[in-house]
Scaffold this motif. Structure first.
Motif, mmCIF file in Angstrom:
data_model
loop_
_atom_site.group_PDB
_atom_site.id
_atom_site.type_symbol
_atom_site.label_atom_id
_atom_site.label_comp_id
_atom_site.label_asym_id
_atom_site.label_seq_id
_atom_site.Cartn_x
_atom_site.Cartn_y
_atom_site.Cartn_z
ATOM 1 N N SER A 1 0.824 -1.204 0.000
ATOM 2 C CA SER A 1 0.000 0.000 0.000
ATOM 3 C C SER A 1 0.859 1.255 0.000
ATOM 4 N N LEU A 2 2.012 1.224 0.675
ATOM 5 C CA LEU A 2 2.886 2.401 0.617
ATOM 6 C C LEU A 2 3.387 2.629 -0.813
ATOM 7 N N ALA A 3 3.791 1.528 -1.481
ATOM 8 C CA ALA A 3 4.285 1.668 -2.858
ATOM 9 C C ALA A 3 3.178 2.153 -3.781
ATOM 10 N N LEU A 4 1.972 1.612 -3.587
ATOM 11 C CA LEU A 4 0.870 2.058 -4.445
ATOM 12 C C LEU A 4 0.519 3.513 -4.166
ATOM 13 N N PRO B 1 5.960 -0.257 -8.844
ATOM 14 C CA PRO B 1 5.355 -0.495 -7.525
ATOM 15 C C PRO B 1 5.652 -1.891 -7.008
ATOM 16 N N LEU B 2 5.749 -2.848 -7.922
ATOM 17 C CA LEU B 2 6.047 -4.227 -7.541
ATOM 18 C C LEU B 2 7.423 -4.303 -6.881
ATOM 19 N N SER B 3 8.425 -3.773 -7.597
ATOM 20 C CA SER B 3 9.781 -3.890 -7.041
ATOM 21 C C SER B 3 9.928 -3.027 -5.801
ATOM 22 N N LEU B 4 9.278 -1.851 -5.803
ATOM 23 C CA LEU B 4 9.384 -0.955 -4.654
ATOM 24 C C LEU B 4 8.861 -1.626 -3.391
ATOM 25 N N SER B 5 7.697 -2.278 -3.507
ATOM 26 C CA SER B 5 7.109 -2.886 -2.313
ATOM 27 C C SER B 5 7.821 -4.179 -1.950
ATOM 28 N N LEU B 6 8.132 -4.998 -2.971
ATOM 29 C CA LEU B 6 8.717 -6.307 -2.659
ATOM 30 C C LEU B 6 10.131 -6.176 -2.111
ATOM 31 N N PHE C 1 16.208 4.290 3.163
ATOM 32 C CA PHE C 1 16.839 5.271 2.262
ATOM 33 C C PHE C 1 16.506 4.946 0.813
ATOM 34 N N VAL C 2 16.594 3.643 0.464
ATOM 35 C CA VAL C 2 16.330 3.238 -0.920
ATOM 36 C C VAL C 2 14.883 3.539 -1.307
ATOM 37 N N PHE C 3 13.981 3.196 -0.413
ATOM 38 C CA PHE C 3 12.563 3.456 -0.700
ATOM 39 C C PHE C 3 12.341 4.953 -0.934
#
Lengths: 208, 258, 75
Positions: free
Chosen positions: B128-131, B178-183, B240-242
């Motif tokens: 949900s954060l990535a989305l 969003p997939l890679s960001l959240s996973l 930091f990466v996020f």
């Protein structure tokens, strides 16, 4: 209840004493069309992997929305403006102090410049005075020098005149002495010669 | 074995419930307002952050105290990150990016304490954060640039023939963001917690075996300590990466057509 | 073959993919270091790019981990 998962053939969901939902999946037959066997060959209690459990999604999403929303509001309305203000005030203060320091520095430089200008003027004046004094002294010296020189040259000319006089007197005496010597010489050698003749001879010799 | 099961730490336990809303007469369906341990961790995270940032800056000291300095340094850190990656225009997203960073950082760090659950090792939270990030990117991009926002799929200076291949790849890469960001966040925190728990489980199992076991448990114990140190690094790095990826994506929305 | 065993084997095979991500991350950091030693002045400016590349590479490893988890717990 029929299974919503493709692998087990029968899934039984029950609620146990502690109120937890227990899912029992019965792998009775495999999917190759065999008859469903009532004897449970493989019974296992399966709980889904917690992060993948969809039943936890709803509440977590709900609380995430609330907490993150609250965090965003607190940050954007209170915390961040406050920190920004602190940093702003500090930067203004530092800039103000720097400007003040710059102003004072310029003032100091101005003072130094004034001082140096005055110093230069004073130095020039001193130089002028010194020059003037030197000129005065020099002219005075020159005057005295020429005075003394004139006096000296006057004395010199007097002395020279006296020397000339003495010299001519002496020269005259020389003729006389020569004549007398000649008279005595001749009279000793020959006998007689008048003083007048001797004088004429001497004169002719001196002249010749 | 239950005490050393490395998966059990991710269990979502219901602490209490505020009841159900929206259920029909039979009590079927509806939405359970249960307060779980993950919700508790979120509340703890937010209270810690807000409490820290608001209380330490209360004095508004011209010369900062040490505690106030931490708040100021984090402020400057995120502000500089946004400024360098998106320019000054991105500063309107500063509160959002800052909240995101501190939320992820503190929940990652809290997850390292024993018996605490890391909120970011729950898939639904990271997704949900990535989305949320991608929604903001898309809506802001379309609202600001209109049709030109589609230029992010068309790299400039590439011949038309190559574009036929490049554009689908760009679209695919955009969709996988969003997939890679959240996973990434989820996988890192999950794997880290599992690894630490596995080694800690060795310690528990070995000490149950008596004196020899206790001596043998020294090695996994040292490993657990070392891995916890590594996890501190990973927790900070992933936050930091996020955040930096959020900035990069926001930059795409602000300046499409790279 | 037993489905359960096949899942376990599949999960094990899937984790091999993380090795590739490990190689990739190693290459990224190694090249960053060698570049930074050659030109230390420019190193700080490329830190963001380093993290970006690291994140993108690492994501692929995480995907294989996810496949393993899915095989173990979901499928």
């Amino acid at each position: 209840m029929a299974g919503d998962n493709s692998t087990p053939d029968v899934v039984v969901k029950t609620i146990n004493e502690s109120g937890e939902e227990v899912v029992v999946k019965i792998d009775g037959a495999n999917s190759y069309g065999e008859q469903l066997q009532t004897s449970t060959k493989q019974v296992k209690e399966e709980k889904p992997f917690p992060p993948f459990d969809p039943s936890t999604f709803g509440p977590q999403l709900f609380w995430l929305a609330i907490t993150f929303g609250v965090l965003y509001l607190l940050m954007s309305k209170i915390a961040l403006p406050r920190i920004g203000e602190i940093l702003e005030v500090r930067r203004d203060r530092i800039e103000g102090d720097l400007a003040e320091a710059e102003r004072l520095r310029q003032k100091t430089e101005q003072a130094i410049e004034n001082y140096e200008a005055e110093l230069a003027t004073a130095r020039a004046q001193a130089h002028e005075i010194a020059e003037e004094t030197r000129n005065d002294i020099k002219s005075e010296l020159d005057e005295k020098h020429s005075e003394v020189e004139a006096e000296l040259s006057k004395k010199l000319s007097i002395a020279e005149a006296r020397i000339k006089e003495t010299k001519s007197a002496a020269l005259a005496n020389v003729d006389e002495i020569a004549s007398e010597t000649l008279v005595s010489l001749i009279s000793k050698l020959t006998g007689k010669i008048s003083i007048k003749d001797a004088r004429d001879i001497v004169k002719s010799v001196v002249k010749g | 074995m239950a005490g050393t099961d490395p998966i059990k730490q991710f269990d979502i336990v219901e602490l209490f419930s505020f009841g159900t809303i929206g259920a029909d007469a039979q009590g079927v369906g509806g939405f359970d307002l249960v307060f779980t341990n993950s919700a508790l961790m979120m509340v703890v995270t937010v209270s810690l952050i807000s409490g820290w940032l608001i209380l330490t800056t209360r004095g508004r000291g011209l010369v900062p105290s040490r505690l106030q300095l931490v708040s100021e340094v984090s402020y400057e850190f995120i502000a500089n990150m946004i400024r360098t990656s998106t320019g000054s225009e991105g500063m309107k997203f500063f509160p959002f990016v800052f909240s995101l960073f501190v939320f992820i950082l503190i929940s990652n760090m809290l997850g390292l304490f024993p018996y605490f659950i890391s909120v970011s090792s729950q898939l639904i939270i990271t997704v949900s954060l990535a989305l949320l990030v991608m929604t903001i990117v898309i809506f802001y991009g379309v609202w600001k640039n209109g049709f030109k926002f589609l230029k992010i799929f068309v790299p400039s200076g590439i011949p038309l023939v190559v574009l036929i291949i490049v554009v689908p790849i760009e679209v695919l890469s955009f969709l996988s963001r969003p997939l890679s960001l959240s996973l990434r966040l989820f996988g890192n925190m999950l794997a880290g917690a599992i690894v630490v728990k596995v080694f800690a489980g060795f310690v528990v199992s070995l000490t149950a075996m008596g004196l020899v076991g206790i001596i043998g448990a020294i090695l996994p114990m040292a490993m657990t300590v070392a891995l916890t140190g590594l996890e501190v690094l990973v927790a900070a790095l992933q936050a930091f990466v996020f955040t930096i990826l959020t900035c990069v994506y926001l930059n795409d929305a602000i300046h499409p057509g790279h | 073959m037993e489905v359960e065993a096949a899942k376990m084997i599949g999960a094990g095979i899937a984790t091999i993919g993380m090795g590739g991500a490990g190689i990739g991350v190693g290459i990224i950091f190694g090249n960053y270091l060698s570049g930074a030693l050659r030109n230390p002045a420019a190193a700080a400016g490329q830190f963001t790019n380093l993290i970006f590349g690291f994140a993108v590479t690492e994501a692929l490893g995480i995907f294989s981990l996810l496949i393993a988890l899915l095989l173990l717990f979901v499928v």
